[in-house]
Scaffold this active site. Sequence first.
Site, PDB file in Angstrom:
ATOM      1  CG  HIS A 121      -2.279   3.133  19.653  1.00  0.00           C
ATOM      2  ND1 HIS A 121      -2.573   3.889  18.553  1.00  0.00           N
ATOM      3  CD2 HIS A 121      -1.409   3.880  20.367  1.00  0.00           C
ATOM      4  CE1 HIS A 121      -1.908   5.033  18.583  1.00  0.00           C
ATOM      5  NE2 HIS A 121      -1.173   5.042  19.672  1.00  0.00           N
ATOM      6  CD  GLU A 144      -2.920 -14.598  41.854  1.00  0.00           C
ATOM      7  OE1 GLU A 144      -3.606 -14.255  42.826  1.00  0.00           O
ATOM      8  OE2 GLU A 144      -1.776 -15.115  41.973  1.00  0.00           O
ATOM      9  CD  GLU A 283     -43.450  -7.353  36.842  1.00  0.00           C
ATOM     10  OE1 GLU A 283     -43.701  -6.176  37.154  1.00  0.00           O
ATOM     11  OE2 GLU A 283     -43.787  -8.323  37.531  1.00  0.00           O
TER      12      GLU A 283
HETATM   13  C1  LIG Z   1      -2.513   5.912  14.033  1.00  0.00           C
HETATM   14  S1  LIG Z   1      -1.136   6.234  14.910  1.00  0.00           S
HETATM   15  C2  LIG Z   1      -1.162   7.884  15.491  1.00  0.00           C
HETATM   16  C3  LIG Z   1       0.091   8.301  16.174  1.00  0.00           C
HETATM   17  C4  LIG Z   1       0.293   7.574  17.475  1.00  0.00           C
HETATM   18  O1  LIG Z   1      -0.509   7.696  18.389  1.00  0.00           O
HETATM   19  C5  LIG Z   1       1.425   6.714  17.686  1.00  0.00           C
HETATM   20  O2  LIG Z   1       1.570   6.148  18.729  1.00  0.00           O
HETATM   21  C6  LIG Z   1       2.417   6.507  16.596  1.00  0.00           C
HETATM   22  O3  LIG Z   1       3.684   6.676  17.047  1.00  0.00           O
HETATM   23  P1  LIG Z   1       4.928   6.571  16.056  1.00  0.00           P
HETATM   24  O4  LIG Z   1       5.944   5.827  16.827  1.00  0.00           O
HETATM   25  O5  LIG Z   1       4.506   5.823  14.829  1.00  0.00           O
HETATM   26  O6  LIG Z   1       5.353   7.975  15.742  1.00  0.00           O
HETATM   27 ZN    ZN Z   2       0.031   6.648  20.256  1.00  0.00          ZN
END
Ligand SMILES: CSCCC(=O)C(=O)COP(=O)(O)O
Ligand code: ZN
Length: 390
Positions: A121, A144, A283
Amino acid sequence: MACVSACLTSNALKEATGLAAELCKQFYQLGWVSGTGGSISLKVPDASIPVEEQLIVMAPSGVQKERMLPEDMYILDADGNILSAPSPKPVPHKPPKCSECAPLFMKAYKMRKAGAVIHSHGMESCLVTMMNPGAKEFRITHMEMIKGIAGHGYHDELVVPIIENTAREYELTDSLAQAISAYPKTTAVLVRNHGIYVWGDSWISAKTQAECYHYLFEAALRLHNLGLDPADPKHGPLMSWKAAATRGLSNGIELSNGTRERVFDRPAKQQHQDPLVIVLDIEGTTTPISFVTEVLFPYARDNVKIHLESTYDSEETQNDISLLRKQAEKDVNDGVVGAQMIPSVSAEKEQIIAAVEANVISMIKADRKITALKELGRYKENFLMMFQRH
Ligand SMILES: CSCCC(=O)C(=O)COP(=O)(O)O
Ligand SMILES: [Zn+2]
């Protein structure tokens, strides 16, 4: 799966669960799995078993990933069936549940023979999907760190598919699978407004690639903020949607009926309803008076050629050149210093562009306020406001 019971107590499994917990901590530090979001899964390496048959370690769902211990991990067989679940913890912990990413991780395992999959995330992987809400792909080249992505070199264009987010993680499974099929070269899929799935043939490869992807997303965001194009080999100015569409680079916007629409396809009236450019009186207001001569004019001088080359075939640029041709003819006849004739439309593109560039540079130098020059700068993001000195 004769080895299952033996494998469940093996040293390799202990090491793999320990590694998963350690990686969760590291990814938390990187901002990839904060707020319980994101996840990780890896195969239990065993040289005597093909990767498709190796056991799978997976993080639990909805937990503070940075606090995970080896015994908090789920163990799955190669088909995704749970073989071992962690023990419940006292309140306020919720009963254990396997990651909601499980069906998505399984797609990477089954379709790509992955050795590990990371779901991040990380903020940059989320923001990069918002740069153009209609884009179905992220593109970048000539960086790179692209060399860190499997099968890619410095000069290659890295293309990462973007799928649309859903209310629940597991609902992404089909569109992730479709993206994996449609992009045989990819080792990642971005999820709009959400994050990214990255896989590799080992946990090391998945981790290093995830690092490179996040670096490249951050670079793209910064380039974009500077008005520069990450997908251009020279990282030149971002083109307008119109110019991009002319060059076939714009994916346009997907409409609710499944068709695609590019901004320049819309009726002229409707195009004007959607602001593409905001022009400011700069300007002496938002900038010092000297900004035009010290910043904009040099920028215009340096970029006139690339602008003409990249939009040469468009009607708009041809009209601009035609106006400048007439102005140049008049200037030559009037004996204006620096003016030179612009060859007719039948001449070589390079000759015409060279002559237009020379005239534009001398016009800017003389700070001339003429229509042909203003037209070239008007309404073009590449050239925004450069010649708009009133
Ligand atoms: C705020 S987390 C929302 C759920 C999500 O997107 C996620 O990736 C969580 O996955 P989990 O492995 O905790 O089920
Ligand atoms: Zn997620």
